[in-house]
Design an enzyme around this catalytic site. Structure first.
Site, short mmCIF file in Angstrom:
data_model
loop_
_atom_site.label_atom_id
_atom_site.label_comp_id
_atom_site.label_asym_id
_atom_site.label_seq_id
_atom_site.Cartn_x
_atom_site.Cartn_y
_atom_site.Cartn_z
CG HIS A 1 20.50 11.92 56.57
ND1 HIS A 1 21.34 12.58 57.43
CD2 HIS A 1 20.49 10.63 56.99
CE1 HIS A 1 21.84 11.73 58.32
NE2 HIS A 1 21.32 10.53 58.07
CB SER B 1 0.73 33.21 42.73
OG SER B 1 1.39 34.26 42.05
CE LYS C 1 3.74 28.71 43.12
NZ LYS C 1 4.71 29.73 43.46
CD GLU D 1 4.70 28.45 52.19
OE1 GLU D 1 4.77 29.69 52.18
OE2 GLU D 1 4.56 27.77 51.15
#
Ligand code: ARG
Length: 456
Positions: free
Chosen positions: A155, A276, A282, A289
């Site tokens: 979980h 970024s 970043k 992704e």
């Protein structure tokens, strides 16, 4: 010149052509189309439907067409509706009317089913080999992390300590099942439709066993009507790919989480990260992704194509032309994803201190219950007792191991001074040495077994 102009009194509408033509994508299997045609010409000669000189001329012409494709000299023409039309049109240009004998008894229906099976078999082989590379990278990285401790989750809540190798190797077995699926899809694919004609079979007594063998198939298809409309092999491959992509996506999700600074368990090299345009600090794991995102598209390709097949009437229907773009897209996408995932797994930088720092003693609560069990307490009671111990520690904002023995004994007299030995993460892991467990010795055996799969 189209392949079917005779009964038509006007040329095709341009918009119809744009919709109907498949040359824009089926040109990708020109090789398989030509191989099929060569074998077919020889089969026609063997059955004495055409003379052997005619077959020789056709084969030589087809080899020339192939050469033109390979060197980039093949010129498409306006009337080339699909790869089959283009190859036959060029063949006749090169060798004259005798080229027109090639299509005797054949239909584009058995032709395209054969071509696409051949193409798909090769695609499955390439995917299997790219997948092997990823599995090998997983084994190699795991080998150096057999003793490295990390929190395991259920979980997404900290659950029990495991080792990095155990985590990573879990993906080896997912991918091993993907290998099985690819292999069995490949096996079912290896059935040759050529010689089925448009639907009813071939009237020229061709030796279909020979045709199948010459093209490298295991056997000829058993029913001509089934053969021209069966696209189970496409669905099989789309499914094997979709499930494999979902495994990649899950691994990607773990890597995203574990490389997030809040976890800090692993670090991705700059070359596998992106920045970024606005926030200078970043360092994003975009490739991961994309693994996650593209898996959705590949599942969509499967769902879309199954929907296309559902409810088609018997025989070939043009709906079946939809098989190609989805499978091309799924295969191309996998060819992009797999090498990137392999490189990332091979170069994974593991930060053991960060992992150890995130191991809280609550992860040993099950071990504490097992301690009581070993002293004869039924597990259900042990679970309850440890629950109370955890609550006590949490209320007092203290670690489990910092609770004084008398406080533990107030909850259960079974606790003794030896309870201190429970609070050892490496011990907890080492105890899980039942087959398939996270104990380093077991994981070493797992890795050894995996290696035998890699070489088999
Ligand atoms: N381009 C077609 C396909 O991919 C080839 C078969 C065409 N057959 C036909 N009867 N129109 O399915």
């Amino acid at each position: 010149m189209s392949l079917w102009g005779g009964r038509f009194s006007e040329p095709s509408d341009q918009d119809l052509r744009a919709l109907n033509d498949s040359i824009g994508f089926d040109i990708r299997f020109y090789r398989e189309d030509i191989e099929g045609s060569i074998v077919y010409a020889l089969a026609l000669a063997d059955a004495e439907v055409i003379r052997s000189e005619e077959a020789r001329a056709i084969v030589a012409g087809l080899r020339e067409v192939l050469q033109e494709f390979e060197t980039g000299d093949f010129e498409l023409q306006e009337a080339d509706e699909d790869v089959h039309t283009a190859v036959e049109r060029r063949l006749i240009e090169l060798i004259g009317d005798v080229g027109g004998k090639l299509h005797t008894g054949r239909s584009r229906n058995d032709q395209v089913a054969t071509d696409f099976r051949l193409w798909s078999m090769r695609a499955a082989d390439r995917l299997a080999s790219e997948l092997r590379d990823l599995q090998a990278a997983i084994v190699e990285t795991s080998e150096s992390q057999v003793e490295t401790l990390m929190p395991g989750y259920t979980h997404l809540q900290p659950a029990q300590p495991i080792t990095v190798a155990h985590w990573l190797m879990s993906f080896f077995w997912m991918l091993e099942r993907d290998q099985d699926r690819l292999g069995s899809a490949r096996q079912r694919m290896s059935i040759c439709p050529l010689g089925s004609g448009a639907l009813a079979g071939n009237p020229f007594c061709l030796d279909r066993q020979q045709i199948a063998a010459d093209l490298g198939f295991d056997a000829p298809s058993q029913n001509s009507l089934d053969a021209v409309s069966d696209r189970d092999f496409v669905s099989d491959l789309l499914y094997a790919i979709a499930l494999c992509a979902s495994h990649l996506s899950r691994l990607a999700e773990d890597i995203l989480l574990y490389s997030n600074p809040s976890f800090g368990f692993i670090t991705l090299y700059d070359r596998y990260s992106t920045g970024s345009s606005l926030m200078p600090q970043k360092r994003n794991a975009d490739p991961m992704e994309l693994m996650r995102g593209k898996a959705g598209r590949l599942v969509g390709n499967l769902a879309g194509f199954l929907t296309t097949l559902k409810g088609l009437p018997s025989g070939y229907n043009k709906d079946l032309q939809e098989d190609k773009e989805s499978l091309f897209d799924s295969c191309d996408t996998m060819h992009q994803l797999l090498p990137v995932m392999t490189a990332i797994v091979a170069s994974l930088q593991v930060n053991p201190e960060e992992m150890i720092a995130s191991l809280t003693e609550e992860l040993l609560a099950t071990d504490l219950a097992d301690y009581l069990v070993r002293k004869g307490v039924p597990f259900r009671q042990a679970h309850h007792i440890v629950g109370e111990v955890v609550r006590l520690a949490s209320e007092g904002r203290t670690e489990l191991s910092a609770l004084p023995l008398p406080s533990l004994q107030a909850i259960s007299p079974v606790f003794g001074a030896d309870v201190a030995e429970v609070f050892d993460f490496a011990q907890s892991v080492a105890k899980r040495r039942t087959y398939g467990g996270t104990a380093p010795d077991e994981v070493r055996k797992q890795i050894a077994l995996a290696k035998t799969r890699l070489t088999s």
